[in-house]
Write an enzyme that holds these catalytic residues in place. Structure first.
Site, PDB file in Angstrom:
ATOM      1  N   ARG A  81      -4.241  -0.782 -13.733  1.00 15.38           N
ATOM      2  CA  ARG A  81      -3.081  -0.715 -14.644  1.00 15.38           C
ATOM      3  C   ARG A  81      -2.950  -2.020 -15.420  1.00 15.38           C
ATOM      4  O   ARG A  81      -2.711  -3.075 -14.823  1.00 15.38           O
ATOM      5  CB  ARG A  81      -1.782  -0.497 -13.847  1.00 15.38           C
ATOM      6  CG  ARG A  81      -1.763   0.760 -12.990  1.00 15.38           C
ATOM      7  CD  ARG A  81      -1.398   1.974 -13.819  1.00 15.38           C
ATOM      8  NE  ARG A  81      -1.598   3.205 -13.066  1.00 15.38           N
ATOM      9  CZ  ARG A  81      -0.626   3.948 -12.557  1.00 15.38           C
ATOM     10  NH1 ARG A  81       0.629   3.563 -12.684  1.00 15.38           N
ATOM     11  NH2 ARG A  81      -0.898   5.064 -11.920  1.00 15.38           N
ATOM     12  N   HIS A 140       4.096  -5.137  -8.469  1.00 14.01           N
ATOM     13  CA  HIS A 140       3.071  -4.546  -9.341  1.00 14.01           C
ATOM     14  C   HIS A 140       1.747  -5.289  -9.205  1.00 14.01           C
ATOM     15  O   HIS A 140       1.717  -6.517  -9.199  1.00 14.01           O
ATOM     16  CB  HIS A 140       3.514  -4.617 -10.802  1.00 14.01           C
ATOM     17  CG  HIS A 140       4.610  -3.667 -11.144  1.00 14.01           C
ATOM     18  ND1 HIS A 140       5.929  -3.999 -11.037  1.00 14.01           N
ATOM     19  CD2 HIS A 140       4.570  -2.378 -11.568  1.00 14.01           C
ATOM     20  CE1 HIS A 140       6.670  -2.951 -11.394  1.00 14.01           C
ATOM     21  NE2 HIS A 140       5.875  -1.951 -11.713  1.00 14.01           N
ATOM     22  N   SER A 149       4.713   9.271  -6.201  1.00 16.06           N
ATOM     23  CA  SER A 149       5.193   9.956  -7.377  1.00 16.06           C
ATOM     24  C   SER A 149       4.319  11.187  -7.578  1.00 16.06           C
ATOM     25  O   SER A 149       3.108  11.122  -7.363  1.00 16.06           O
ATOM     26  CB  SER A 149       5.068   9.009  -8.570  1.00 16.06           C
ATOM     27  OG  SER A 149       5.733   9.547  -9.665  1.00 16.06           O
TER      28      SER A 149
HETATM   29  P1  AMO Z   1       2.435   6.656 -10.776  1.00  8.79           P
HETATM   30  O1  AMO Z   1       1.969   5.977 -12.014  1.00  8.79           O
HETATM   31  O2  AMO Z   1       3.909   6.779 -10.584  1.00  8.79           O
HETATM   32  O3  AMO Z   1       1.867   8.152 -10.709  1.00  8.79           O
HETATM   33  O4  AMO Z   1       1.804   5.944  -9.530  1.00  8.79           O
HETATM   34  C1  AMO Z   1       1.919   6.467  -8.228  1.00  8.79           C
HETATM   35  C2  AMO Z   1       2.289   5.403  -7.217  1.00  8.79           C
HETATM   36  O5  AMO Z   1       1.428   4.287  -7.304  1.00  8.79           O
HETATM   37  C3  AMO Z   1       2.131   3.097  -7.001  1.00  8.79           C
HETATM   38  N1  AMO Z   1       2.016   2.161  -8.127  1.00  8.79           N
HETATM   39  C4  AMO Z   1       1.681   0.868  -8.033  1.00  8.79           C
HETATM   40  N2  AMO Z   1       1.393   0.084  -6.989  1.00  8.79           N
HETATM   41  C5  AMO Z   1       1.073  -1.192  -7.219  1.00  8.79           C
HETATM   42  N3  AMO Z   1       1.010  -1.750  -8.437  1.00  8.79           N
HETATM   43  C6  AMO Z   1       1.282  -1.002  -9.536  1.00  8.79           C
HETATM   44  N4  AMO Z   1       1.177  -1.561 -10.743  1.00  8.79           N
HETATM   45  C7  AMO Z   1       1.637   0.370  -9.363  1.00  8.79           C
HETATM   46  N5  AMO Z   1       1.965   1.368 -10.207  1.00  8.79           N
HETATM   47  C8  AMO Z   1       2.181   2.448  -9.443  1.00  8.79           C
HETATM   48  C9  AMO Z   1       3.545   3.474  -6.706  1.00  8.79           C
HETATM   49  C10 AMO Z   1       3.683   4.805  -7.385  1.00  8.79           C
HETATM   50  O6  AMO Z   1       4.626   5.603  -6.746  1.00  8.79           O
HETATM   51  N6  AMO Z   1      -0.801  10.443 -11.629  1.00  8.79           N
HETATM   52  C11 AMO Z   1       0.458  10.081 -11.020  1.00  8.79           C
HETATM   53  C12 AMO Z   1       0.581  10.611  -9.608  1.00  8.79           C
HETATM   54  C13 AMO Z   1       0.629  12.114  -9.527  1.00  8.79           C
HETATM   55  O7  AMO Z   1       1.453  12.715 -10.249  1.00  8.79           O
HETATM   56  O8  AMO Z   1      -0.119  12.677  -8.723  1.00  8.79           O
HETATM   57  C14 AMO Z   1       0.597   8.562 -10.986  1.00  8.79           C
HETATM   58  O9  AMO Z   1      -0.356   7.830 -11.100  1.00  8.79           O
HETATM   59  O10 AMO Z   1       3.642   3.615  -5.298  1.00  8.79           O
HETATM   60  P1  ATP Z   2       5.485   3.905 -11.886  1.00  8.56           P
HETATM   61  O1  ATP Z   2       4.778   4.073 -10.622  1.00  8.56           O
HETATM   62  O2  ATP Z   2       6.074   5.166 -12.460  1.00  8.56           O
HETATM   63  O3  ATP Z   2       4.798   3.010 -12.867  1.00  8.56           O
HETATM   64  P2  ATP Z   2       6.751   1.730 -10.904  1.00  8.56           P
HETATM   65  O4  ATP Z   2       7.485   1.736  -9.637  1.00  8.56           O
HETATM   66  O5  ATP Z   2       5.450   1.054 -10.967  1.00  8.56           O
HETATM   67  O6  ATP Z   2       6.739   3.169 -11.412  1.00  8.56           O
HETATM   68  P3  ATP Z   2       7.402   1.065 -13.548  1.00  8.56           P
HETATM   69  O7  ATP Z   2       7.938   2.333 -14.146  1.00  8.56           O
HETATM   70  O8  ATP Z   2       6.056   0.579 -13.920  1.00  8.56           O
HETATM   71  O9  ATP Z   2       7.626   1.133 -11.957  1.00  8.56           O
HETATM   72  O10 ATP Z   2       8.421  -0.031 -13.787  1.00  8.56           O
HETATM   73  C1  ATP Z   2       9.618   0.163 -13.111  1.00  8.56           C
HETATM   74  C2  ATP Z   2      10.385  -1.075 -12.960  1.00  8.56           C
HETATM   75  O11 ATP Z   2       9.567  -2.217 -12.741  1.00  8.56           O
HETATM   76  C3  ATP Z   2      11.188  -1.363 -14.163  1.00  8.56           C
HETATM   77  O12 ATP Z   2      12.431  -0.692 -14.049  1.00  8.56           O
HETATM   78  C4  ATP Z   2      11.362  -2.846 -14.094  1.00  8.56           C
HETATM   79  O13 ATP Z   2      12.568  -3.175 -13.427  1.00  8.56           O
HETATM   80  C5  ATP Z   2      10.239  -3.337 -13.220  1.00  8.56           C
HETATM   81  N1  ATP Z   2       9.364  -4.151 -14.024  1.00  8.56           N
HETATM   82  C6  ATP Z   2       8.274  -3.773 -14.686  1.00  8.56           C
HETATM   83  N2  ATP Z   2       7.740  -4.804 -15.329  1.00  8.56           N
HETATM   84  C7  ATP Z   2       8.504  -5.862 -15.045  1.00  8.56           C
HETATM   85  C8  ATP Z   2       8.468  -7.240 -15.399  1.00  8.56           C
HETATM   86  N3  ATP Z   2       7.520  -7.751 -16.175  1.00  8.56           N
HETATM   87  N4  ATP Z   2       9.430  -8.049 -14.915  1.00  8.56           N
HETATM   88  C9  ATP Z   2      10.378  -7.560 -14.122  1.00  8.56           C
HETATM   89  N5  ATP Z   2      10.469  -6.276 -13.759  1.00  8.56           N
HETATM   90  C10 ATP Z   2       9.558  -5.438 -14.213  1.00  8.56           C
END
Ligand code: AMO
Ligand code: ATP
Length: 466
Positions: A231, A240, A392
């Site tokens: 990502r 993240h 998710s």
């Molecule tokens: P999504 O983008 O919500 O869904 O990702 C699924 C799960 O992956 C984890 N996650 C992360 N963990 C660490 N660093 C990140 N940057 C990060 N982003 C996401 C979270 C999140 O819940 N294709 C869909 C899934 C599906 O519908 O099957 C997807 O990728 O735990």
């Molecule tokens: P997804 O799995 O759907 O990506 P996620 O739990 O990784 O969900 P994102 O949707 O990527 O979350 O981002 C969700 C939250 O992460 C945002 O509401 C924001 O609060 C936080 N976030 C993302 N980027 C930043 C950043 N650069 N600084 C602070 N918070 C951040």
């Protein structure tokens, strides 16, 4: 023979005064007159070895040499295993070895960036409790990984994958391996890493999404994958990563996508139970908590499931959110609100684990199926631990015409997704799936404060090495 498994020494019959060989790292050493006290370490075990020159032909040079031996060097020690009269406090194996022979087999030849003793210290929220800062640890990850807590974290991570596979294999899933080099981004453009693929553009997979669905369309029925995803999120947060391990599931259902939600829930219930009740895992958790104290993760047998609407209303009712109820389906719950909800649920239900379903369609990716009675609502779900998202997923659109319409509605290029769309044109079983962030599950289960602690060699916007 040589044993590196100090644990084995626990089963020896001490009365026999057994002579043994052990191999380990010099964790600590103290020389005093004609004696040297060596704390030897292997994995998470430490064992005291006492060298008295009386037992080695009064060889004074040995003490001289030991005075200069570098910490973390690997030595073989031969000696008698005995039970000391006074219990040893500094080691976790309660026997000691009276040394007859000692050989260095690999010497630490560079100054250590930090002492393992310091890297093992308890970290609390109190100022000054952090002896080795995170950057120093991560820059020298190979040494940092030698700590008791880190060793235990990654054994437990491996255990989660084992339990995940064990559970799914039991239910006739096939483990698949989808490509990570893609011609088109899998979750939309913004967060895909772009790369040169000979004379074309390529992308690193953000998720196996399109391919796991194509496997369902191929007739595989139930599939899962354990693999890295990428990502390009410039998010410098504690939660993240730019590369994380995704546990992905895709499966058909008979009547209703909720069948699958209950299945994922049972799987998590099983994972949590195995982690907290198996003796070997309990021991690892205790070791980790010794360094990183936190409240135990709690869950209840019947997992609470809320709709998005109910969740938002709970926030409004508890004065955490000021929102007109008619705006619920245009409101995107922030991370802070998710955490507030986590606290409310914990208070009401005494659980750190719950599920939210039926998110607004506008917040979900293009392949998500909506409710035919109310298109604003989607057949989607997120699972939460301690108020943070760990899973998710959704029912997928399996009708090719609805899929094409939705792709257009999201302003995506239909032509670029033809390989995916076609797999539906040749008929598709109703199916749903989910993606789970392995590092997040482990971080939140253990109550750790940073996802880098559960990533072996973390990748974030500022870190691409080691
Ligand atoms: P999504 O983008 O919500 O869904 O990702 C699924 C799960 O992956 C984890 N996650 C992360 N963990 C660490 N660093 C990140 N940057 C990060 N982003 C996401 C979270 C999140 O819940 N294709 C869909 C899934 C599906 O519908 O099957 C997807 O990728 O735990
Ligand atoms: P997804 O799995 O759907 O990506 P996620 O739990 O990784 O969900 P994102 O949707 O990527 O979350 O981002 C969700 C939250 O992460 C945002 O509401 C924001 O609060 C936080 N976030 C993302 N980027 C930043 C950043 N650069 N600084 C602070 N918070 C951040």
């Amino acid at each position: 023979g040589i044993t590196t498994c100090f644990k084995d020494t626990l089963s020896y019959n001490i009365k026999e005064q057994k002579n043994i060989w052990v191999r380990g790292r010099i964790h600590d050493i103290r020389c005093k007159g004609s004696l040297a006290f060596i704390v030897l370490r292997y994995k998470i075990y430490t064992l005291q070895c006492i060298l008295d020159i009386k037992n080695i032909n009064n060889d004074k040079n040995m003490i001289k040499w030991l005075n200069h031996i570098t910490l973390e060097s690997i030595v073989d020690i031969y000696g008698k295993l005995i039970k000391p009269s006074i219990p040893i406090e500094s080691t976790n194996i309660k026997y000691e070895i009276h040394v007859n022979k000692l050989f260095c087999i690999s010497k630490t030849s560079k100054d250590l960036p930090f002492l393992l003793k310091d890297a093992n210290m308890k970290e609390t929220s109190q100022e000054g409790s952090i002896k080795v800062n995170q950057d120093n640890r991560l820059n020298n990850r190979c040494i940092d990984l030698r700590t008791h807590a880190n060793y235990s974290i990654f054994v437990l991570q491996s255990e989660i994958c084992n339990i995940f596979r064990e559970y799914l294999n039991k239910y006739n899933f096939i483990e698949i391996h989808t490509p990570k080099l893609l011609g088109e981004s899998s979750e939309g453009g913004a967060t895909a890493f772009k790369l040169n693929y000979f004379d074309k553009n390529g992308y690193l997979a953000q998720s196996p999404q399109l391919y796991k669905q194509m496997c369902i369309n191929a007739g595989f029925d139930r599939v899962y994958e354990v693999a890295p995803v990428f990502r390009a999120e410039n998010s410098n947060t504690y939660r993240h990563l730019c590369e994380y391990v995704s546990l992905d599931i895709e499966m058909t259902y008979k009547y209703d996508y909720m069948e699958n939600v209950y299945f994922y829930d049972s799987m998590f219930q099983y994972i949590f139970t195995q982690l907290s009740t198996l003796q070997k895992n309990k021991m690892l958790i205790n070791i980790i908590k010794e360094q990183y104290p936190s409240d135990d993760f709690v869950w209840i047998e019947k997992t609470p499931i809320f709709t998005y609407e109910e969740a938002i209303k709970m926030l409004i009712k508890n004065n955490k959110l000021n929102l007109d109820e008619k705006d619920i389906f245009t409101y995107d719950m922030s991370t802070d609100m998710e955490k507030e909800l986590g606290k409310i649920v914990k208070n009401l239900y005494k659980t750190d684990y719950y599920i939210i379903i039926n998110f607004p369609s506008s917040l979900r990716p293009f392949y998500t199926m909506y409710d035919e009675k109310n298109k604003k609502i989607s057949h989607s779900y997120d699972f939460f631990m301690r108020g943070e998202e760990i899973l998710s997923g959704a029912q997928r659109i399996s009708d090719v015409n609805i899929l094409i319409d939705n792709i257009k509605r999201f302003n995506l290029d239909v032509n670029k997704l033809n390989f995916y769309i076609d797999s539906f044109a040749y008929s598709s079983f109703p199916h749903s799936g989910c993606g789970i962030g392995l590092e997040r599950v482990l971080m939140l289960f253990l109550g750790l404060n940073n996802i880098r602690k559960t990533s072996l060699f973390p990748r974030d916007p500022k870190r691409l090495t080691p």
